[in-house]
Design an enzyme around this catalytic site. Structure first.
Site, mmCIF file in Angstrom:
data_model
loop_
_atom_site.group_PDB
_atom_site.id
_atom_site.type_symbol
_atom_site.label_atom_id
_atom_site.label_comp_id
_atom_site.label_asym_id
_atom_site.label_seq_id
_atom_site.Cartn_x
_atom_site.Cartn_y
_atom_site.Cartn_z
ATOM 1 N NE ARG A 160 -1.795 -1.836 -14.280
ATOM 2 C CZ ARG A 160 -1.905 -1.494 -13.032
ATOM 3 N NH1 ARG A 160 -2.032 -2.426 -12.119
ATOM 4 N NH2 ARG A 160 -1.878 -0.234 -12.673
ATOM 5 C CG HIS A 183 1.850 -4.281 -10.091
ATOM 6 N ND1 HIS A 183 2.644 -3.478 -9.300
ATOM 7 C CD2 HIS A 183 0.664 -3.620 -10.226
ATOM 8 C CE1 HIS A 183 1.962 -2.382 -8.966
ATOM 9 N NE2 HIS A 183 0.747 -2.460 -9.501
ATOM 10 C CD GLU A 217 -3.047 4.517 -12.944
ATOM 11 O OE1 GLU A 217 -2.513 3.413 -13.041
ATOM 12 O OE2 GLU A 217 -3.269 5.073 -11.861
ATOM 13 N NE ARG A 276 -4.823 -4.178 -8.836
ATOM 14 C CZ ARG A 276 -4.078 -3.103 -9.059
ATOM 15 N NH1 ARG A 276 -4.649 -1.948 -9.363
ATOM 16 N NH2 ARG A 276 -2.770 -3.175 -8.973
ATOM 17 C CB SER A 305 -0.882 0.034 1.248
ATOM 18 O OG SER A 305 -1.670 -1.121 1.341
ATOM 19 C CG ASP A 357 3.110 -15.188 4.594
ATOM 20 O OD1 ASP A 357 3.654 -15.650 3.580
ATOM 21 O OD2 ASP A 357 3.713 -14.518 5.448
ATOM 22 C CG HIS A 402 2.828 -2.161 -13.597
ATOM 23 N ND1 HIS A 402 3.435 -1.341 -14.528
ATOM 24 C CD2 HIS A 402 1.891 -1.411 -12.972
ATOM 25 C CE1 HIS A 402 2.873 -0.133 -14.445
ATOM 26 N NE2 HIS A 402 1.937 -0.156 -13.507
ATOM 27 C CD GLU A 433 -1.601 -7.794 -4.018
ATOM 28 O OE1 GLU A 433 -1.226 -6.744 -3.456
ATOM 29 O OE2 GLU A 433 -0.943 -8.371 -4.906
HETATM 30 C C1 SIN Z 1 0.624 2.366 -11.218
HETATM 31 O O1 SIN Z 1 0.782 3.477 -10.720
HETATM 32 O O2 SIN Z 1 0.833 2.103 -12.386
HETATM 33 C C2 SIN Z 1 0.157 1.266 -10.330
HETATM 34 C C3 SIN Z 1 -1.207 1.520 -9.893
HETATM 35 C C4 SIN Z 1 -1.942 0.226 -9.755
HETATM 36 O O3 SIN Z 1 -1.325 -0.823 -9.635
HETATM 37 O O4 SIN Z 1 -3.171 0.270 -9.852
#
Ligand code: SIN
Length: 428
Positions: free
Chosen positions: A272, A335, A113, A370, A43, A210, A231, A359
Site C-alpha cells: 500500500r 486508513h 490484495e 500493514r 470494523s 483516544d 489507503h 488498532e
Molecule cells: C480494503 O478492502 O482494501 C481494505 C482492507 C484492509 O484495510 O486491509
C-alpha cells in the site's frame, strides 16, 4: 461523580472489544462502552476480507509477505502467533454464523490484495467487516454478564495513588454529560484508529486515537505514533465526510490504475505505501487531484463486479460513475494506524491491569505498513488472548484516586502525528 464497579471494562465495540467480551468467563461481569453507536466502528466498514493461512505450506510465505509489507519492522513473534491462530479464528467465526464466499464445491473462496504472493483472503462480498461485526455484536448482546453502553466516551483512566496499576476509567454519557468513575479489576483499551484527526480518512470521524492519547498522558508506553497508513484508493469526491474506500481486492481481482492519458504507472499489487507514493507522484506530475481506477479489467468482468463488489458498484453509481463503462477517480486517504499503545502477546500494556487490543495497540504485527486484510485477524486473535489472560482472574486491587483534572482531550493525540501535515497534502 457517579461510581460503578465492574470486573472488566472494555472501551470500544469494534471486533477487538467484542471478541474480548465474548471470551471472558461467564462469571465475570463486563461493561463495554463506546463513543458512538454500536455499529460506528471501523470494523463494520472493512470491505476486502480477512486473511487466513491458506494451507500448511503457506506459513513461510504468509509470514514473509507480512514482514516485507511491514518493512521488516514487525515483531516476528506476534506475526507467527497471528498466522498460527488464523485458521481456528476463521472456523470460530463460521461457527458463529459468519458467511464467507464459497466455491462451487463448498470450499472457502480466496481473494487477493496488494503484497500478497497468493490469494489467502476470505470474504463476504465487499462487506466482510459488517458480516463479522454484526455476528459478534449479536453474540455479545445475548451474554447475560456483559452490559453494552454506546454513546459513552472515555475521558480518563483511573489509577492508585502511586500510579502502579490501572483501576478503571472515567466515562461520560454523551447525552447527559454525566461523568461516571468505573472501577474495574481490568481495563481494555479497544478504541480503534486515529482517522478522525485527518481531513480525509476512511475512518469514522469519532475515531480520534483516544486510547493512545490517554496512554501518552499517563506515561504508558506508545510505539510509533508516526506510523499512519494511507489507503491508495478511495473514491475522489468534493463532498465532505468520510472517504469511501475502493477495496484493494478490486485491484487484487484485476482493476488497473491509470493516469489522465490512460496509461498504467504502477504495479497495482505492490504494498500500500508503495502504491500510494506512486499515485502521489503521478498526481504531482500531472497536476491532477486524482488518478483513475479501471474496474472493467477485473477478471470475470461485469458478473464479478456485480457479485463480489455490489456495494462499491452502487456507491460509485450514486456518485455518478458507471464502473461498467468508465474508470473512476481515486485518491489516497488516511486508513489505518500501525502505531499505538505498546502491547505484548497477551494484550498487556506497560501498566498493570491495562490491556490494549485492535488498532489502538501496537503489538508489532504490522510493522511500518500493514499487509492488506491482516487487521481484522490481528484484532480478533489478540483480543481473545487478552480475554484469556484476564480470565485468569488477577484483578487490580486498591483504591482509585479520582483526579482533580480530568484528561478529556480528544484530539490531543494529534500533536504526536508529526507526519500528519506532510502526508495529507493532496487534499488540503
Ligand atoms: C480494503 O478492502 O482494501 C481494505 C482492507 C484492509 O484495510 O486491509
Amino acid at each position: 461523580m457517579k461510581e460503578e464497579y465492574i470486573d472488566t471494562l472494555i472501551v470500544g465495540a469494534g471486533v477487538a472489544g467484542m471478541n474480548c467480551a465474548l471470551h471472558l468467563p461467564a462469571g465475570m461481569r463486563a461493561l463495554v462502552v463506546c463513543k458512538g453507536g454500536l455499529r460506528e466502528s471501523d470494523s463494520f466498514l472493512a470491505q476486502g476480507g480477512i486473511c487466513v493461512l491458506h494451507d500448511r505450506g503457506d506459513e513461510q510465505s504468509y509470514f514473509e509477505d507480512t514482514m516485507r509489507a511491514g518493512h521488516y519492522e514487525n515483531n516476528p513473534d506476534t506475526v507467527r502467533c497471528m498466522i498460527r491462530h488464523s485458521r481456528e479464528t476463521i472456523e470460530e467465526l463460521i461457527a458463529r454464523g459468519v458467511r464467507f464466499e464459497r466455491e462451487a464445491n463448498g470450499e472457502l473462496a480466496y481473494t487477493r490484495e496488494g503484497a500478497h504472493s497468493r490469494p489467502r483472503i476470505v470474504f463476504h462480498a465487499d462487506c466482510t467487516g459488517k458480516e463479522i461485526s454484526s455476528h459478534l455484536l449479536r453474540a455479545v448482546q445475548k451474554l447475560p454478564n456483559v452490559i453494552l453502553r454506546p454513546h459513552t466516551t472515555m475521558v480518563d483512566l483511573l489509577f492508585d495513588e502511586a500510579k502502579t496499576q490501572c483501576l478503571g476509567a472515567i466515562v461520560r454519557d454523551n447525552k447527559t454529560k454525566e461523568l461516571t468513575a468505573v472501577h474495574a479489576g481490568n481495563t481494555v483499551l479497544a478504541t480503534g484508529g486515529v482517522g478522525g484527526l485527518f481531513p480525509h480518512s476512511t475512518n469514522f470521524r469519532i475515531l480520534t486515537g483516544d486510547g493512545v492519547g490517554v496512554a501518552l498522558e499517563h506515561g504508558i508506553a506508545v510505539d510509533h505514533p508516526e506510523y499512519v497508513q494511507f489507503h491508495p484508493t478511495t473514491l475522489y469526491t468534493q463532498r465532505r465526510g468520510r472517504s469511501f474506500l475502493i477495496s484493494e481486492s478490486v485491484r487484487g481481482e484485476g482493476a488497473q490504475l491509470i493516469n489522465a492519458a490512460g496509461e498504467r504507472f504502477v504495479d497495482e499489487l505492490l504494498p500500500r505505501d508503495v502504491v500510494t507514493a506512486a499515485i502521489r507522484r503521478e498526481m504531482r506530475r500531472e497536476g491532477s487531484r486524482f488518478v483513475r481506477l479501471d474496474l472493467r479489467t477485473v477478471a470475470g468482468g461485469a458478473q464479478t463486479l456485480a457479485h463480489h463488489f455490489p456495494g462499491i458498484v452502487e456507491r460509485c453509481r450514486e456518485e455518478g460513475y458507471d464502473v461498467y463503462s468508465e474508470p473512476i477517480p481515486v485518491v489516497p486517504a488516511q486508513h489505518y494506524f500501525m502505531g499505538g499503545v505498546r502491547s505484548d502477546l497477551k494484550g498487556r500494556t506497560t501498566m498493570p491491569h491495562l490491556y490494549a487490543v485492535g488498532e489502538t495497540c501496537c503489538n508489532g504485527v504490522h510493522g511500518k505498513n500493514r499487509l492488506a486484510s491482516n487487521s481484522l485477524l490481528e484484532a480478533l486473535i489478540f483480543a481473545r488472548r487478552a480475554a484469556d489472560e484476564i480470565a485468569k482472574g488477577e484483578f487490580a486491587e486498591g483504591r482509585a484516586v479520582i483526579p482533580e483534572q480530568i484528561y478529556d482531550k480528544h484530539t490531543d493525540y494529534a500533536r504526536h502525528l508529526r507526519v500528519k501535515k506532510e502526508v495529507d497534502l493532496e487534499h488540503e
